[in-house]
Design a protein around this motif. Structure first.
Motif, mmCIF file in Angstrom:
data_model
loop_
_atom_site.group_PDB
_atom_site.id
_atom_site.type_symbol
_atom_site.label_atom_id
_atom_site.label_comp_id
_atom_site.label_asym_id
_atom_site.label_seq_id
_atom_site.Cartn_x
_atom_site.Cartn_y
_atom_site.Cartn_z
ATOM 1 N N HIS A 126 0.730 -1.210 -0.086
ATOM 2 C CA HIS A 126 -0.106 -0.090 0.090
ATOM 3 C C HIS A 126 0.921 1.257 -0.126
ATOM 4 O O HIS A 126 0.785 2.212 -0.665
ATOM 5 C CB HIS A 126 -0.909 0.043 1.097
ATOM 6 C CG HIS A 126 -1.962 1.027 1.172
ATOM 7 N ND1 HIS A 126 -3.076 1.352 2.212
ATOM 8 C CD2 HIS A 126 -2.254 2.057 0.491
ATOM 9 C CE1 HIS A 126 -3.724 2.176 1.734
ATOM 10 N NE2 HIS A 126 -3.304 2.665 0.970
ATOM 11 N N ASN A 127 1.915 1.204 0.674
ATOM 12 C CA ASN A 127 2.921 2.543 1.046
ATOM 13 C C ASN A 127 3.277 2.601 -0.532
ATOM 14 O O ASN A 127 3.677 4.077 -0.764
ATOM 15 C CB ASN A 127 3.907 2.199 1.908
ATOM 16 C CG ASN A 127 3.142 2.298 3.334
ATOM 17 O OD1 ASN A 127 2.043 2.738 3.668
ATOM 18 N ND2 ASN A 127 3.784 1.557 4.365
ATOM 19 N N GLU A 148 -5.476 -12.847 5.187
ATOM 20 C CA GLU A 148 -5.552 -11.386 5.364
ATOM 21 C C GLU A 148 -5.078 -10.419 4.418
ATOM 22 O O GLU A 148 -5.569 -9.523 4.167
ATOM 23 C CB GLU A 148 -5.377 -10.976 6.736
ATOM 24 C CG GLU A 148 -3.814 -11.543 7.220
ATOM 25 C CD GLU A 148 -3.415 -12.986 7.673
ATOM 26 O OE1 GLU A 148 -2.594 -12.777 8.552
ATOM 27 O OE2 GLU A 148 -4.206 -13.784 7.240
ATOM 28 N N HIS A 149 -3.734 -10.808 3.766
ATOM 29 C CA HIS A 149 -3.094 -10.032 3.035
ATOM 30 C C HIS A 149 -3.802 -10.072 1.722
ATOM 31 O O HIS A 149 -3.804 -9.081 1.093
ATOM 32 C CB HIS A 149 -1.563 -10.411 3.038
ATOM 33 C CG HIS A 149 -0.875 -10.099 4.207
ATOM 34 N ND1 HIS A 149 -0.453 -9.097 4.409
ATOM 35 C CD2 HIS A 149 -0.407 -11.075 5.232
ATOM 36 C CE1 HIS A 149 0.369 -8.916 5.683
ATOM 37 N NE2 HIS A 149 0.189 -10.393 6.151
ATOM 38 N N ILE A 150 -4.244 -11.046 1.253
ATOM 39 C CA ILE A 150 -4.969 -11.317 -0.021
ATOM 40 C C ILE A 150 -6.083 -10.469 -0.119
ATOM 41 O O ILE A 150 -6.666 -9.688 -0.912
ATOM 42 C CB ILE A 150 -5.230 -12.605 -0.280
ATOM 43 C CG1 ILE A 150 -3.971 -13.517 -0.658
ATOM 44 C CG2 ILE A 150 -6.209 -12.694 -1.781
ATOM 45 C CD1 ILE A 150 -3.163 -13.204 -1.646
ATOM 46 N N GLU A 151 -6.945 -10.529 1.148
ATOM 47 C CA GLU A 151 -7.966 -9.669 1.232
ATOM 48 C C GLU A 151 -7.769 -8.284 1.194
ATOM 49 O O GLU A 151 -8.283 -7.322 0.474
ATOM 50 C CB GLU A 151 -8.800 -9.916 2.663
ATOM 51 C CG GLU A 151 -10.022 -8.889 2.928
ATOM 52 C CD GLU A 151 -10.950 -9.055 1.661
ATOM 53 O OE1 GLU A 151 -11.644 -8.025 1.367
ATOM 54 O OE2 GLU A 151 -11.293 -10.222 1.049
ATOM 55 N N LEU A 159 -7.085 -3.122 -2.281
ATOM 56 C CA LEU A 159 -5.936 -1.855 -2.857
ATOM 57 C C LEU A 159 -6.404 -1.907 -4.392
ATOM 58 O O LEU A 159 -6.234 -1.061 -4.930
ATOM 59 C CB LEU A 159 -4.495 -2.474 -2.523
ATOM 60 C CG LEU A 159 -4.205 -2.152 -0.950
ATOM 61 C CD1 LEU A 159 -2.593 -2.860 -0.876
ATOM 62 C CD2 LEU A 159 -4.046 -0.722 -0.726
ATOM 63 N N GLN A 160 -6.729 -3.101 -4.714
ATOM 64 C CA GLN A 160 -7.229 -3.298 -6.349
ATOM 65 C C GLN A 160 -8.190 -2.077 -6.643
ATOM 66 O O GLN A 160 -8.138 -1.518 -7.711
ATOM 67 C CB GLN A 160 -7.551 -4.559 -6.699
ATOM 68 C CG GLN A 160 -6.440 -5.584 -7.027
ATOM 69 C CD GLN A 160 -6.799 -7.033 -7.373
ATOM 70 O OE1 GLN A 160 -7.508 -7.824 -6.753
ATOM 71 N NE2 GLN A 160 -6.517 -7.172 -8.548
ATOM 72 N N GLU A 161 -8.959 -1.907 -5.664
ATOM 73 C CA GLU A 161 -10.353 -0.872 -6.158
ATOM 74 C C GLU A 161 -9.815 0.191 -6.300
ATOM 75 O O GLU A 161 -9.971 1.216 -6.939
ATOM 76 C CB GLU A 161 -11.398 -1.152 -5.152
ATOM 77 C CG GLU A 161 -11.891 -2.364 -5.126
ATOM 78 C CD GLU A 161 -13.241 -2.607 -3.951
ATOM 79 O OE1 GLU A 161 -13.175 -1.841 -3.278
ATOM 80 O OE2 GLU A 161 -13.622 -3.612 -3.819
ATOM 81 N N PHE A 204 -4.606 -2.380 -10.297
ATOM 82 C CA PHE A 204 -3.632 -3.347 -10.729
ATOM 83 C C PHE A 204 -4.113 -4.550 -10.908
ATOM 84 O O PHE A 204 -5.262 -5.090 -10.324
ATOM 85 C CB PHE A 204 -2.494 -3.157 -9.878
ATOM 86 C CG PHE A 204 -2.729 -3.436 -8.441
ATOM 87 C CD1 PHE A 204 -2.912 -4.876 -8.107
ATOM 88 C CD2 PHE A 204 -3.172 -2.745 -7.393
ATOM 89 C CE1 PHE A 204 -3.234 -5.201 -6.683
ATOM 90 C CE2 PHE A 204 -3.488 -3.155 -6.093
ATOM 91 C CZ PHE A 204 -3.376 -4.553 -5.958
ATOM 92 N N ARG A 205 -3.326 -5.528 -11.478
ATOM 93 C CA ARG A 205 -3.778 -6.859 -11.831
ATOM 94 C C ARG A 205 -3.120 -7.805 -10.771
ATOM 95 O O ARG A 205 -1.481 -7.207 -10.614
ATOM 96 C CB ARG A 205 -3.209 -7.268 -13.258
ATOM 97 C CG ARG A 205 -3.518 -8.882 -13.588
ATOM 98 C CD ARG A 205 -3.260 -9.335 -14.845
ATOM 99 N NE ARG A 205 -3.403 -10.494 -15.053
ATOM 100 C CZ ARG A 205 -3.219 -11.301 -16.138
ATOM 101 N NH1 ARG A 205 -2.607 -10.922 -17.345
ATOM 102 N NH2 ARG A 205 -3.321 -12.395 -16.118
ATOM 103 N N CYS A 206 -3.514 -8.670 -9.963
ATOM 104 C CA CYS A 206 -2.677 -9.414 -9.140
ATOM 105 C C CYS A 206 -2.756 -10.729 -9.493
ATOM 106 O O CYS A 206 -3.548 -11.380 -10.017
ATOM 107 C CB CYS A 206 -3.314 -9.410 -7.795
ATOM 108 S SG CYS A 206 -2.342 -10.202 -6.491
#
Length: 260
Positions: free
Chosen positions: A21-22, A47-50, A55-57, A61-63
């Motif tokens: 995020h940073n 919890e990190h995937i969630e 963050l994608q919203e 970006f594509r993950c």
């Protein structure tokens, strides 16, 4: 707005979504946009995937994910495989770009567009590279000296932030998988040297990025403390071993390049 439509930002990630995020927020604050952003996740906890989905919203970006941790080599390979732009800016999630980086990225991109021989432009390092010559006011061209006595001549390639051509694998092969991350990096260093990679290096190597590891999200790379001890005898023996091994591997260890 600082736009780089021909550049894909590739970020590798593992269990440090706040750091991710940073990083994304830092590029946004610098009004820096790319042709696409790819986040390659190496089987992070739920919890990190969630948090990444949230963050994608915000950052669009594509993950690309993995059902389990498959190591640095796999994470780099699967991320690079989905890149669609001509150039790839590779940054690990625990780095933050500084304002000067935008200008220097533009310069690096110009150099690569003008000189098709340049394979890679490095933006960060812990130490200076031992052998080089000036390329312009801010960048140097790294030189590999076969009989140079400084063994850190090996690190013409680094996993630290750099810009490269997205067809990088065609010349240097894919990252080795199923091995430790530092060995993966080591093998790519050998490949870049053996395949006569042309590399530029930003001389002020701490001016463009800062690396941030917090107590909440520390580095996920586990290293042997003996390898970095400054005790005189250990350091002397380690330096002698590296001098012999690195030069032997550079000249005699031939790597099979896997492009598939």
């Amino acid at each position: 707005m600082n736009q780089f439509p021909s550049v894909s930002l590739l970020i590798t990630h593992y269990n440090r979504s706040r750091s991710l995020h940073n990083l994304l927020n830092a590029f946004s604050n610098l009004n820096c946009t790319f042709g696409e952003i790819i986040v390659s996740d190496d089987g992070s906890r739920p919890e990190h995937i969630e948090y990444i989905r949230q963050l994608q919203e915000q950052f669009n970006f594509r993950c690309v994910t993995s059902e389990r941790n498959r190591g640095l080599g796999n994470n780099l390979n699967k991320g690079q495989d989905v890149v669609s732009k001509l150039y790839t800016l590779y940054v690990q999630e625990d780095f933050i770009p500084m304002p000067l980086f935008i200008e220097r990225l533009g310069m690096a991109l110009h150099h690569m567009e003008r000189d098709q021989k340049i394979d890679l432009v490095r933006f960060y390092s812990y130490i200076p590279f031992p052998y080089s010559r000036p390329y312009d006011e801010h960048f140097s061209k790294l030189l590999f000296k076969s009989f140079g006595i400084k063994y850190n001549k090996l690190h013409m390639y680094s996993d630290h932030p750099h810009l490269r051509r997205s067809n990088f694998f065609e010349k240097f092969g894919r990252y080795k998988e199923g091995i430790k991350g530092d060995v993966t990096e080591y093998n790519m260093c050998l490949s870049v040297i053996q395949n006569k990679g042309e590399v530029l290096f930003h001389r002020d190597y701490r001016a463009l990025f800062k690396q941030v590891n917090t107590s909440d999200e520390p580095s996920t790379m586990i290293r042997n403390k003996l390898r970095y001890s400054n005790f005189f005898l250990l350091k002397w023996g380690r330096d002698l071993f590296r001098q012999i091994k690195f030069n032997y591997d550079i000249h005699f260890k031939r790597l099979k390049k896997n492009r598939s």
